[in-house]
Motif scaffolding. Structure first.
Motif, PDB file in Angstrom:
ATOM      1  N   LYS A  74      11.778 -19.923  25.479  1.00 16.67           N
ATOM      2  CA  LYS A  74      10.841 -21.266  25.653  1.00 16.67           C
ATOM      3  C   LYS A  74       9.048 -20.285  25.099  1.00 16.67           C
ATOM      4  O   LYS A  74       9.268 -19.261  26.262  1.00 16.67           O
ATOM      5  N   ASP A  75       8.589 -20.051  24.099  1.00 17.20           N
ATOM      6  CA  ASP A  75       7.318 -19.024  24.157  1.00 17.20           C
ATOM      7  C   ASP A  75       7.391 -17.510  23.766  1.00 17.20           C
ATOM      8  O   ASP A  75       6.664 -16.867  24.678  1.00 17.20           O
ATOM      9  N   ASN A  76       8.712 -17.274  23.963  1.00 14.16           N
ATOM     10  CA  ASN A  76       8.383 -15.563  23.572  1.00 14.16           C
ATOM     11  C   ASN A  76       9.293 -15.405  24.214  1.00 14.16           C
ATOM     12  O   ASN A  76       9.740 -13.947  24.557  1.00 14.16           O
ATOM     13  N   ARG A 134      10.163  -9.026  14.433  1.00 18.75           N
ATOM     14  CA  ARG A 134       9.301  -8.619  15.413  1.00 18.75           C
ATOM     15  C   ARG A 134       8.947  -9.001  17.193  1.00 18.75           C
ATOM     16  O   ARG A 134       8.744  -8.961  17.887  1.00 18.75           O
ATOM     17  N   LYS A 135       9.570 -10.837  17.156  1.00 21.64           N
ATOM     18  CA  LYS A 135       9.008 -11.276  18.386  1.00 21.64           C
ATOM     19  C   LYS A 135       9.852 -10.893  19.418  1.00 21.64           C
ATOM     20  O   LYS A 135       9.311 -10.927  20.159  1.00 21.64           O
ATOM     21  N   GLY A 142      15.569 -12.902  17.537  1.00 11.49           N
ATOM     22  CA  GLY A 142      15.548 -14.596  18.491  1.00 11.49           C
ATOM     23  C   GLY A 142      16.492 -15.117  17.526  1.00 11.49           C
ATOM     24  O   GLY A 142      16.970 -14.750  16.687  1.00 11.49           O
ATOM     25  N   GLY A 143      16.167 -16.278  17.685  1.00 12.42           N
ATOM     26  CA  GLY A 143      16.972 -17.356  17.570  1.00 12.42           C
ATOM     27  C   GLY A 143      16.941 -17.340  15.661  1.00 12.42           C
ATOM     28  O   GLY A 143      18.264 -17.662  15.529  1.00 12.42           O
ATOM     29  N   ALA A 149      13.145 -25.867  25.874  1.00  6.37           N
ATOM     30  CA  ALA A 149      13.569 -24.498  24.592  1.00  6.37           C
ATOM     31  C   ALA A 149      13.178 -24.492  23.956  1.00  6.37           C
ATOM     32  O   ALA A 149      12.470 -25.874  22.685  1.00  6.37           O
ATOM     33  N   ASP A 150      12.031 -23.081  22.857  1.00  7.67           N
ATOM     34  CA  ASP A 150      11.743 -23.820  21.366  1.00  7.67           C
ATOM     35  C   ASP A 150      12.919 -22.542  20.529  1.00  7.67           C
ATOM     36  O   ASP A 150      12.835 -22.279  19.356  1.00  7.67           O
ATOM     37  N   ALA A 151      13.577 -21.486  20.862  1.00 11.16           N
ATOM     38  CA  ALA A 151      14.555 -21.156  20.559  1.00 11.16           C
ATOM     39  C   ALA A 151      16.019 -21.176  20.425  1.00 11.16           C
ATOM     40  O   ALA A 151      16.373 -21.041  21.349  1.00 11.16           O
TER      41      ALA A 151
END
Length: 161
Positions: free
Chosen positions: A16-18, A44-45, A98-99, A123-125
């Motif tokens: 969540k939030d990278n 990149r993130k 990531g995701g 989560a966001d990913a």
């Protein structure tokens, strides 16, 4: 060989939030052991979530930012296919997130090294679903929570059928 390596909760949450939403020292040790000396492909993130490039690995960073620059020892590319093409064909290469990158890579990889964290988190990913029609579980090792690990977790390895 192209391998995804990840840690995901029971609901496939990655972070969540990278940021990761847990701290599992044994998972970090496994990640380091498996990826050291190899090429690692990431978005990149994900790269920017590290305090500095990971030692003893060649970083291949995927971004749509044409003017993105990074430190020495890192290669910037604009697509997953360009990242794969950049890496040596006779070496093991790891996709580390990531995701979005996992979702693009899951149909291209030969193996998945997944740490399944036995919890459900916000989560966001998210990690993609593993289709057991296409993947065979070939390794599984359960670890109980302890004073350094807040959650139970299982190291798993899947091989493409």
């Amino acid at each position: 060989m192209l391998t995804i390596i990840a840690a995901a909760a029971e609901n496939n949450a990655l972070g969540k939030d990278n940021q990761l939403v847990w701290h599992l020292p044994d998972d970090f040790k496994r990640f380091k052991s498996l990826t050291s000396g190899h090429y690692i492909i990431m978005g990149r993130k994900t790269f920017e979530s590290f305090p500095k490039p990971l030692p003893n690995r060649t970083h291949v960073i995927i971004t749509r930012q044409a003017d993105y620059t990074v430190s020495e020892g890192c290669k910037v590319v604009s697509s997953l296919q360009e990242a794969i093409d950049f890496c040596p064909k006779d070496e093991e290469v790891f996709v580390i997130g990531g995701g979005q990158i996992y979702h693009q890579a899951i149909n291209l990889v030969d193996r998945i090294d997944l740490t399944r964290v036995h919890t459900t988190v916000e989560a966001d990913a998210f990690f993609p679903e593993i289709d057991l029609e296409k993947w065979q579980l070939i390794f599984e090792e359960f670890h109980s929570k302890d004073d350094q690990h807040v959650f139970d977790f299982t190291f798993t390895t899947y091989q493409r059928k």
